[in-house]
Enzyme design. Sequence first.
Site, PDB file in Angstrom:
ATOM      1  N   ARG A  64       4.329   1.663  -0.725  1.00 25.82           N
ATOM      2  CA  ARG A  64       5.346   1.395  -2.652  1.00 25.82           C
ATOM      3  C   ARG A  64       4.178   2.200  -3.520  1.00 25.82           C
ATOM      4  O   ARG A  64       4.518   3.143  -4.334  1.00 25.82           O
ATOM      5  CB  ARG A  64       5.390   0.288  -2.485  1.00 25.82           C
ATOM      6  CG  ARG A  64       6.908   0.383  -1.072  1.00 25.82           C
ATOM      7  CD  ARG A  64       8.179  -0.319  -1.554  1.00 25.82           C
ATOM      8  NE  ARG A  64       8.764  -0.068  -1.338  1.00 25.82           N
ATOM      9  CZ  ARG A  64       9.938  -0.385  -0.677  1.00 25.82           C
ATOM     10  NH1 ARG A  64      10.113  -1.740  -1.239  1.00 25.82           N
ATOM     11  NH2 ARG A  64      10.555  -0.557   0.522  1.00 25.82           N
TER      12      ARG A  64
ATOM     13  N   CYS B 216     -10.849  -2.881  19.587  1.00 25.24           N
ATOM     14  CA  CYS B 216     -11.585  -0.986  20.333  1.00 25.24           C
ATOM     15  C   CYS B 216     -12.726  -1.257  19.951  1.00 25.24           C
ATOM     16  O   CYS B 216     -13.940  -1.281  19.420  1.00 25.24           O
ATOM     17  CB  CYS B 216     -11.029  -0.077  19.553  1.00 25.24           C
ATOM     18  SG  CYS B 216     -11.124   1.635  19.134  1.00 25.24           S
TER      19      CYS B 216
ATOM     20  N   ASP C 102      -7.287 -17.846   9.263  1.00 27.94           N
ATOM     21  CA  ASP C 102      -8.393 -18.478   9.227  1.00 27.94           C
ATOM     22  C   ASP C 102      -9.199 -19.095   8.078  1.00 27.94           C
ATOM     23  O   ASP C 102      -9.798 -20.089   7.493  1.00 27.94           O
ATOM     24  CB  ASP C 102      -9.906 -18.342  10.098  1.00 27.94           C
ATOM     25  CG  ASP C 102      -9.593 -17.827  11.762  1.00 27.94           C
ATOM     26  OD1 ASP C 102      -8.694 -19.449  12.105  1.00 27.94           O
ATOM     27  OD2 ASP C 102      -9.473 -17.438  12.530  1.00 27.94           O
TER      28      ASP C 102
ATOM     29  N   VAL D 285       1.039  -0.955  -0.002  1.00 27.17           N
ATOM     30  CA  VAL D 285       0.256   0.246  -0.090  1.00 27.17           C
ATOM     31  C   VAL D 285       0.665   1.334  -0.274  1.00 27.17           C
ATOM     32  O   VAL D 285       0.787   2.532  -0.379  1.00 27.17           O
ATOM     33  CB  VAL D 285      -0.865  -0.031   1.514  1.00 27.17           C
ATOM     34  CG1 VAL D 285      -1.576   1.445   1.433  1.00 27.17           C
ATOM     35  CG2 VAL D 285      -1.808  -1.102   0.970  1.00 27.17           C
TER      36      VAL D 285
ATOM     37  N   ARG E 230       5.186 -35.928  13.387  1.00 22.11           N
ATOM     38  CA  ARG E 230       5.504 -37.685  13.228  1.00 22.11           C
ATOM     39  C   ARG E 230       6.494 -38.705  13.555  1.00 22.11           C
ATOM     40  O   ARG E 230       6.396 -39.307  14.040  1.00 22.11           O
ATOM     41  CB  ARG E 230       4.819 -37.648  11.610  1.00 22.11           C
ATOM     42  CG  ARG E 230       4.937 -39.127  11.538  1.00 22.11           C
ATOM     43  CD  ARG E 230       3.565 -39.339  11.084  1.00 22.11           C
ATOM     44  NE  ARG E 230       2.288 -39.041  10.124  1.00 22.11           N
ATOM     45  CZ  ARG E 230       1.297 -40.118  10.292  1.00 22.11           C
ATOM     46  NH1 ARG E 230       0.842 -40.017  10.750  1.00 22.11           N
ATOM     47  NH2 ARG E 230       0.111 -38.848   9.475  1.00 22.11           N
TER      48      ARG E 230
ATOM     49  N   SER F  85     -13.659  -5.613  11.437  1.00 26.11           N
ATOM     50  CA  SER F  85     -12.359  -5.159  10.552  1.00 26.11           C
ATOM     51  C   SER F  85     -13.690  -4.056   9.507  1.00 26.11           C
ATOM     52  O   SER F  85     -13.353  -3.087   9.447  1.00 26.11           O
ATOM     53  CB  SER F  85     -11.340  -5.420  10.766  1.00 26.11           C
ATOM     54  OG  SER F  85     -10.334  -5.775  11.955  1.00 26.11           O
TER      55      SER F  85
ATOM     56  N   GLY G  13      -9.282 -22.371  14.683  1.00 29.14           N
ATOM     57  CA  GLY G  13      -9.959 -22.889  13.851  1.00 29.14           C
ATOM     58  C   GLY G  13     -11.492 -22.734  14.322  1.00 29.14           C
ATOM     59  O   GLY G  13     -11.383 -23.988  14.580  1.00 29.14           O
TER      60      GLY G  13
HETATM   61  P1  ATP Z   1     -10.134 -11.814  12.847  1.00 29.73           P
HETATM   62  O1  ATP Z   1      -9.386 -12.227  12.478  1.00 29.73           O
HETATM   63  O2  ATP Z   1      -8.623 -11.592  14.657  1.00 29.73           O
HETATM   64  O3  ATP Z   1     -11.594 -12.001  14.193  1.00 29.73           O
HETATM   65  P2  ATP Z   1     -11.532  -9.323  12.837  1.00 29.73           P
HETATM   66  O4  ATP Z   1     -10.765  -8.001  11.934  1.00 29.73           O
HETATM   67  O5  ATP Z   1     -12.371 -10.032  12.722  1.00 29.73           O
HETATM   68  O6  ATP Z   1     -10.132 -10.048  12.776  1.00 29.73           O
HETATM   69  P3  ATP Z   1     -12.417  -8.438  15.614  1.00 29.73           P
HETATM   70  O7  ATP Z   1     -12.002  -8.425  16.373  1.00 29.73           O
HETATM   71  O8  ATP Z   1     -14.105  -9.047  15.503  1.00 29.73           O
HETATM   72  O9  ATP Z   1     -11.259  -9.092  13.899  1.00 29.73           O
HETATM   73  O10 ATP Z   1     -12.518  -6.541  14.690  1.00 29.73           O
HETATM   74  C1  ATP Z   1     -12.182  -6.134  14.959  1.00 29.73           C
HETATM   75  C2  ATP Z   1     -12.515  -4.663  15.515  1.00 29.73           C
HETATM   76  O11 ATP Z   1     -13.194  -4.080  14.325  1.00 29.73           O
HETATM   77  C3  ATP Z   1     -12.739  -4.455  16.759  1.00 29.73           C
HETATM   78  O12 ATP Z   1     -11.866  -4.637  17.899  1.00 29.73           O
HETATM   79  C4  ATP Z   1     -13.983  -3.095  16.710  1.00 29.73           C
HETATM   80  O13 ATP Z   1     -12.678  -1.826  16.772  1.00 29.73           O
HETATM   81  C5  ATP Z   1     -13.739  -3.055  15.203  1.00 29.73           C
HETATM   82  N1  ATP Z   1     -14.915  -3.919  14.941  1.00 29.73           N
HETATM   83  C6  ATP Z   1     -15.459  -5.388  15.321  1.00 29.73           C
HETATM   84  N2  ATP Z   1     -17.096  -5.145  15.432  1.00 29.73           N
HETATM   85  C7  ATP Z   1     -17.558  -3.923  14.614  1.00 29.73           C
HETATM   86  C8  ATP Z   1     -19.058  -3.534  14.605  1.00 29.73           C
HETATM   87  N3  ATP Z   1     -20.300  -3.833  14.336  1.00 29.73           N
HETATM   88  N4  ATP Z   1     -18.914  -2.062  14.298  1.00 29.73           N
HETATM   89  C9  ATP Z   1     -18.051  -1.653  14.655  1.00 29.73           C
HETATM   90  N5  ATP Z   1     -17.000  -1.599  14.892  1.00 29.73           N
HETATM   91  C10 ATP Z   1     -16.282  -3.223  14.661  1.00 29.73           C
END
Ligand code: ATP
Length: 328
Positions: free
Chosen positions: A29, A77, A132, A27, A159, A109, A175
């Site tokens: 670069r 977050c 995953d 991103v 193994r 995210s 998983g």
């Molecule tokens: P992983 O594969 O590790 O689960 P992920 O992106 O699904 O990755 P999450 O912990 O579910 O990981 O989400 C990361 C961040 O995205 C959360 O900590 C939050 O800040 C934001 N997030 C997740 N769900 C929501 C939502 N419904 N509304 C707003 N922000 C969200």
Amino acid sequence: MASEIKKIAVFTSGGDSPGMNAAIRSVVRTCAYLGKECVGIYRGYQGMIEGDFKPMDARSVNNIINKGGTILKSARCEEFRTPEGRKKAYDQLKKEGVDAFVVIGGNGSFTGALKFNEEFGFPVIGIPGTIDNDILGSSYTIGFDTAINTVVDVIDKIRDTASSHNRLFFVEVMGRDVGHIALNAGVGAGAEEILIPEQNLGLERLLDSLKRSKASGKSSSIVIVAEGDKIGKNVFELKAYVEEHLPIYDVRVSVLGHMQRGGNPTCFDRVLASRMGVKAVESLLEGKSNLMVGIRDTKLVLTPLAEAIKAHTEVDEELIRVSDIMTT
Ligand code: ATP
């Protein structure tokens, strides 16, 4: 409008995965190549809310393509889940002069990015980074290939010791909801059984299969168990169950845990991440938003984020069949 994007932010969010650095590098670069400014945001949405930004140029990402983890750190977050938190994040981005962002992460995210776009009309593109491989719209996510290679490598080692002592090993791999790691690494490492969340083999079949293994003269048996396997027993409960019903077996357990997230990314993940980063920036500059970059049949494709977050990927039925045949 495409021509209005002058500065793009990039960050990693949720669980980390090997190859995220290669995506960040790509991103950064691509922005440099196209004459756009780029800022990195530390610790995902948390850093966005706190204004933890760092300007990045082509040289900021030297020597990271081969590194696991993420130089921008990742975080979960809670505050970003609230409208107030997202408003704070928006104000920080505006203060910094950021016009669009690329988020590297998983379903959560992407959900956050989509909400952010709905509320502020802010252009966002997602890159799937998770070991995953559970995201609709891409046959592969960044980090999956590295993770299955790590698992295969470890099972090969297990193994060696299993054969020396005629042992049965239960190996737990990551998983909770999907069995892609278990199934692929299991077939790749020649596991005798693979227990995944999508399919309930049943304990009877497991015992039958282990009896057959013993009767056919196998010197070791390895059963791969995904964390969320449908039988509903964890590896230690499975060990106790088999010891009770098949005392001929000397059973051991190995839980692989976080080592599956670490390590240098494979060439496949580095190339995939490099390609996805270019596509993400180019898509933003073409005026696109709310999309995830994915790969299908070796070609990069764009999927609406709203679709990508809807459901998990399906388990590969053909691979289950191959696995069944191989364990004959
Ligand atoms: P992983 O594969 O590790 O689960 P992920 O992106 O699904 O990755 P999450 O912990 O579910 O990981 O989400 C990361 C961040 O995205 C959360 O900590 C939050 O800040 C934001 N997030 C997740 N769900 C929501 C939502 N419904 N509304 C707003 N922000 C969200």
